[in-house]
Scaffold this motif. Structure first.
Motif, PDB file in Angstrom:
ATOM      1  N   SER A  36     -25.007   0.252  58.018  1.00  0.00           N
ATOM      2  CA  SER A  36     -25.456  -0.437  59.158  1.00  0.00           C
ATOM      3  C   SER A  36     -26.709  -1.093  58.626  1.00  0.00           C
ATOM      4  N   ARG A  37     -27.241  -2.044  59.158  1.00  0.00           N
ATOM      5  CA  ARG A  37     -28.660  -2.750  58.997  1.00  0.00           C
ATOM      6  C   ARG A  37     -29.221  -2.144  60.362  1.00  0.00           C
ATOM      7  N   GLU A  38     -28.718  -2.044  61.210  1.00  0.00           N
ATOM      8  CA  GLU A  38     -29.231  -1.618  62.561  1.00  0.00           C
ATOM      9  C   GLU A  38     -29.596  -0.327  62.472  1.00  0.00           C
ATOM     10  N   GLU A  39     -29.137   0.709  61.755  1.00  0.00           N
ATOM     11  CA  GLU A  39     -29.514   1.844  61.554  1.00  0.00           C
ATOM     12  C   GLU A  39     -30.803   1.892  60.680  1.00  0.00           C
ATOM     13  N   LYS A  40     -30.747   1.202  59.597  1.00  0.00           N
ATOM     14  CA  LYS A  40     -31.955   1.111  58.856  1.00  0.00           C
ATOM     15  C   LYS A  40     -33.205   0.446  59.601  1.00  0.00           C
ATOM     16  N   GLU A  41     -33.016  -0.474  60.340  1.00  0.00           N
ATOM     17  CA  GLU A  41     -34.074  -0.985  61.103  1.00  0.00           C
ATOM     18  C   GLU A  41     -34.775   0.091  62.284  1.00  0.00           C
ATOM     19  N   ASN A  42     -33.578   0.633  62.741  1.00  0.00           N
ATOM     20  CA  ASN A  42     -33.990   1.908  63.686  1.00  0.00           C
ATOM     21  C   ASN A  42     -34.706   3.081  62.878  1.00  0.00           C
ATOM     22  N   PHE A  43     -34.213   3.378  61.633  1.00  0.00           N
ATOM     23  CA  PHE A  43     -34.780   4.470  60.946  1.00  0.00           C
ATOM     24  C   PHE A  43     -36.287   4.019  60.365  1.00  0.00           C
ATOM     25  N   TYR A  44     -36.399   3.006  59.875  1.00  0.00           N
ATOM     26  CA  TYR A  44     -37.540   2.800  59.165  1.00  0.00           C
ATOM     27  C   TYR A  44     -38.815   2.008  60.090  1.00  0.00           C
ATOM     28  N   THR A  45     -38.193   1.703  61.423  1.00  0.00           N
ATOM     29  CA  THR A  45     -39.213   1.385  62.447  1.00  0.00           C
ATOM     30  C   THR A  45     -39.798   2.538  63.118  1.00  0.00           C
ATOM     31  N   ALA A  46     -38.984   3.659  63.144  1.00  0.00           N
ATOM     32  CA  ALA A  46     -39.255   4.922  63.615  1.00  0.00           C
ATOM     33  C   ALA A  46     -40.389   5.574  62.766  1.00  0.00           C
ATOM     34  N   MET A  47     -39.911   5.482  61.292  1.00  0.00           N
ATOM     35  CA  MET A  47     -41.038   6.164  60.486  1.00  0.00           C
ATOM     36  C   MET A  47     -42.332   5.471  60.476  1.00  0.00           C
ATOM     37  N   TYR A  48     -42.444   4.174  60.581  1.00  0.00           N
ATOM     38  CA  TYR A  48     -43.552   3.273  60.990  1.00  0.00           C
ATOM     39  C   TYR A  48     -44.497   3.746  62.131  1.00  0.00           C
ATOM     40  N   HIS A  49     -43.701   3.864  63.058  1.00  0.00           N
ATOM     41  CA  HIS A  49     -44.216   4.499  64.620  1.00  0.00           C
ATOM     42  C   HIS A  49     -44.787   6.047  64.340  1.00  0.00           C
ATOM     43  N   ALA A  50     -44.059   6.458  63.486  1.00  0.00           N
ATOM     44  CA  ALA A  50     -44.327   8.055  63.232  1.00  0.00           C
ATOM     45  C   ALA A  50     -45.705   8.216  62.450  1.00  0.00           C
ATOM     46  N   PHE A  51     -45.887   7.072  61.612  1.00  0.00           N
ATOM     47  CA  PHE A  51     -47.091   7.210  60.638  1.00  0.00           C
ATOM     48  C   PHE A  51     -48.416   5.974  61.175  1.00  0.00           C
ATOM     49  N   ILE A  52     -48.390   6.012  62.320  1.00  0.00           N
ATOM     50  CA  ILE A  52     -49.428   5.565  63.027  1.00  0.00           C
ATOM     51  C   ILE A  52     -50.501   6.330  63.679  1.00  0.00           C
ATOM     52  N   ASN A  53     -50.018   7.245  64.017  1.00  0.00           N
ATOM     53  CA  ASN A  53     -51.002   8.443  64.898  1.00  0.00           C
ATOM     54  C   ASN A  53     -50.766   9.858  64.060  1.00  0.00           C
ATOM     55  N   PRO A  54     -51.833  10.719  64.189  1.00  0.00           N
ATOM     56  CA  PRO A  54     -53.217  10.486  64.423  1.00  0.00           C
ATOM     57  C   PRO A  54     -53.702   9.529  63.476  1.00  0.00           C
ATOM     58  N   THR A  55     -55.136   9.132  63.800  1.00  0.00           N
ATOM     59  CA  THR A  55     -55.874   8.232  63.109  1.00  0.00           C
ATOM     60  C   THR A  55     -56.854   8.787  62.399  1.00  0.00           C
TER      61      THR A  55
END
Length: 763
Positions: free
Chosen positions: A330-349
């Motif tokens: 599922s491309r949607e699953e990949k988008e959900n997953f890697y977007t979640a990783m992206y958001h998880a790796f923003i903070n703390p800064t």
């Protein structure tokens, strides 16, 4: 990069070579969560970067007519997807929070008649803001692009850790401007600006600082701004009432005067531009000084190659995102997953200059020796899953974050660990003292390259601070009385959990006296349980339960961001005891079932902007963190198939790759960390223990690249939208006869296999 791809392929065979070659950046959708309550921003940043360069779509006063302005809540990240105009691009933003600050140093390009007010959304032509369309908007990791339609300017943004890089493509004009708004900010409190200062060093370099009094009581940010071409003229307007006093009147300060100072300043810099000419700006930040900002600028982006900076930042994101490599049909699953990783790796800064200097809680300048100093600790949220996730795939960073917390403790007059802190300030937001959980989780999982006894001492001192938020009552009475301190049940339950964390560390370090003290405190949750109603319930200082009690209501009922239905399930450290206390497995299971299936009446959504149906399933509030472990509690009742069913339902209902794709505030990555863990098939119900409760993996396969050089692979055989039930789990070839996996089993590397089916499991 070629050598890294080869190394990864040697570790995992040909399939890993495929992963390494795949462009995982294509699956990241920074626009996710920018509509409604997600409160994310779409702009450019690198992993854990000190600069978050992003568009702001409106400037909203915190108060209107002396009262809190509810509209301000939408703009926690400065951007709302529904808006039609952009006011400018500022350099600091929170990701996914439910309160805000920042929005420092807003820059806006313009042409034609100079306008120094932002105008209004209805009439953008009345100011420097501009209309824009999502059709011209591009948001990628470390890159943002949009056309500013009113001025026919293409805006592009990228960053390094400490420097924002702007690239503006202008039309031909003899009246092209760059506006620097020192007044603008997210959550514009009245008199938020304490002081601002701009110094024109030469015709391509400007330095200065901004000191604010907002959510953070005293926050100071310095900058150095370099232009790719000399400006022909500059000036400013001071909107304060007390301008040009004293001897300063000897100069005309409004134009070409090299020093600009005041509370409310907007400056401009003028250029001649040819058709399609690019004016570039490098904007470096420092918590220490303008000299520090200038050093950061020269160290991180010495040249003017925008594309090279963009590529370097995206390479950082590629490396971080590849720490978990997934296979999914599922491309949607990949988008959900890697977007979640992206958001998880923003903070703390990151919060220090390239030489390690940073401003401490005591407002003095300190140096981080041997570690990276971090800020933006939304700990009431992130202790639950984000920091446990870091202990698995970002252990070095997490250890540095803890050292940052310990130095915060040393600099604190109260001698307390951070509660909710950012930019050398403690906000005292939310309840508990959950730094303790983060520290304990790292120590118990063997990720503690610091003095663990000193860390325990800091935890103990924090937990004994009698003047903090009802803690004296809690220590004396075994609970926080509601008539003495509000949100009393939430506080009692959270203190009890944090105390259990302290007890675990004390036991591990052989400090028996502390273990005995805090393991006794860890059962204080029993003191707010009312057997007559079957709920946790606020008690008064005379020992009686509060008479007026509605288990579905949050406000004035002893809870924060939850109600009695949700918080009655918050005993993560003693689930078996909680289940027995609430009537046993059968009755407890019925309580859980009802939580997901009941329908809340409309009256419970009417009073506050942060309670909407967007993040709720029945009475299960996924948009607020106290419920994040709840679906996993069926594992303790003999109904693990219900955990599996509920988890997959939540994943589908609360997340999708779109502007409104988050069912609540992302809260500095906590919502995203929940998604990552749950998609992989396990979750830290109780940080501070070494166990992760098993659920139902939503990916076909995932490989975790661990910092110790090992890999841990999760494979879900026959996984699908209907095949959500786990028939058996096999760890390294041996059937697993329990519904948890340990931290050591993950970090030792190997493979866990979930055998999935559309039929409920036997257990």
């Amino acid at each position: 990069m070629i050598r890294r791809i080869l190394f990864l392929s040697l570790l995992g065979g040909t399939s890993l070579l495929t992963y390494a070659q795949e462009n995982v950046l294509q699956y990241v959708k920074p626009i996710t969560g920018t509509r409604k309550m997600g409160h994310t921003y779409p702009g450019a940043t690198v992993p854990f970067g000190m600069v978050q360069l992003s568009p702001d779509t409106d400037t909203i006063p915190y108060e209107m007519n002396g009262r809190y302005n509810k509209d301000v809540y939408k703009y926690c990240a400065g951007y709302q997807y529904e808006d039609k105009t952009i006011t400018g691009f500022s350099h600091t933003h929170f990701s996914g929070t439910g309160h805000s600050d920042l929005g420092d140093f807003l820059i806006m390009p313009a042409v034609g008649e100079l306008q120094l007010n932002p105008g209004t959304a209805d009439h953008p032509e009345s100011g420097y803001r501009s209309r824009f369309s999502h059709s011209t908007e591009i948001a990628e990791p470390n890159y943002y692009k949009v056309k500013l339609e009113d001025n026919n300017i293409i805006a592009e943004l990228t960053t390094s850790t400490r420097v924002g890089f702007h690239q503006y493509t202008f039309p031909a004009s003899s009246r092209s401007h760059i506006i620097l708004d020192m007044m603008a900010g997210i959550y514009n409190y009245e008199n938020k600006n304490v002081w601002t200062f701009i110094r024109v060093e030469n015709d391509t370099l400007v330095t200065g600082f901004r000191q604010t009094n907002g959510w953070a009581r005293t926050r100071i940010e310095y900058f150095a701004m370099a232009f790719s071409k000399p400006f022909k003229a500059y000036g400013h307007q001071n909107y304060a009432k007390d301008v040009y006093k004293g001897f300063w009147r000897k100069f005309d300060q409004t134009k070409d005067f090299p020093e600009m100072a005041g509370k409310q300043i907007r400056a401009w810099f003028d250029f001649n531009t040819t058709e399609g000419e690019q004016v570039k700006i490098k904007f470096a930040l420092s918590p220490v000084s303008t000299q520090g900002a200038l050093k950061n600028l020269r160290a991180e982006i010495p040249g003017w190659d925008f594309e090279a900076v963009k590529r370097a930042g995206q390479a950082q994101w590629t490396a971080e995102l590849n720490k978990i490599q997934i296979t999914s049909g599922s491309r949607e699953e990949k988008e959900n997953f890697y977007t979640a990783m992206y958001h998880a790796f923003i903070n703390p800064t990151v919060y220090m200059d390239t030489d390690g200097a940073y401003r401490g809680l005591d407002m003095n300048i300190h140096t981080a020796n041997g570690y990276t100093n971090y800020t933006t600790f939304s700990l009431w949220d992130t202790y639950r899953a984000l920091h446990p996730l870091f202990n698995v795939i970002q252990p070095k960073r997490n250890a540095d974050m803890i050292q940052s917390m310990l130095h915060h403790y040393e600099q604190s007059v109260q001698h307390m660990l951070p509660v909710w802190s950012h930019y050398a300030n403690e906000n005292w937001c939310m309840t508990g003292y959950h730094s303790v959980s983060v520290i304990a989780d790292a120590i118990m999982k063997g990720n503690a390259p610091f003095d663990v006894n000193k860390a325990l001492d800091a935890c103990v001192a924090t937990a004994r601070h009698r003047t903090y938020d009802g803690l004296g009552y809690y220590m004396d009475m075994g609970y926080v009385p509601e008539d003495k301190n509000g949100a009393s049940v939430s506080k009692t339950l959270e203190y009890a959990y944090d105390d259990w964390c302290i007890a675990q560390v004390a036991q591990k370090l052989g400090r028996t006296d502390l273990y005995n003290e805090f393991i006794r405190r860890a059962v204080n949750y029993k003191n707010v349980y009312d057997r007559s109603t079957g709920f946790m319930r606020p008690r008064l200082s005379d020992g009686s339960f509060k008479v007026s009690f509605d288990p579905l209501q949050t406000h004035d009922q002893g809870f924060i961001e939850g109600n009695a239905w949700n918080y009655s399930l918050y005993v993560p450290h003693h689930p078996d005891s909680m289940i027995a206390m609430m009537g046993g497995k059968k009755q407890f299971t019925q309580h859980l079932d009802s939580l997901f299936t009941m329908e809340l009446p409309d009256k419970y959504f009417a009073e506050t902007e942060d309670i909407t149906r967007d993040g709720i399933i029945g009475n299960y509030v996924h948009g607020n963190e106290p419920s994040h472990h709840v679906a996993y509690l069926y594992n303790w009742t003999g109904h693990p198939w219900k955990t599996q069913e509920r988890i997959r339902m939540i994943l589908k209902k609360m997340y999708h790759p779109g502007p409104d794709g988050l069912g609540g505030n992302d809260d500095c990555g906590q919502m995203s960390a929940w998604y990552i863990f749950s998609s992989l098939g396990f979750y830290p119900v109780c940080p501070g223990s070494n166990q992760y409760a098993l659920g139902s993996p939503a990916i076909d396969k995932a490989t975790l690249q661990l910092e110790n050089g090992r890999t841990f692979t999760i494979e879900a055989r026959n996984q699908g939208d209907k095949n959500v039930y786990v028939q058996k789990v096999v760890l390294n070839g041996t059937p697993l006869n329990r519904w948890y996996i340990t931290h050591e089993e993950i970090m030792n590397g190997g493979k866990v296999e979930f055998y999935m089916s559309a039929r409920r499991g036997n257990k």
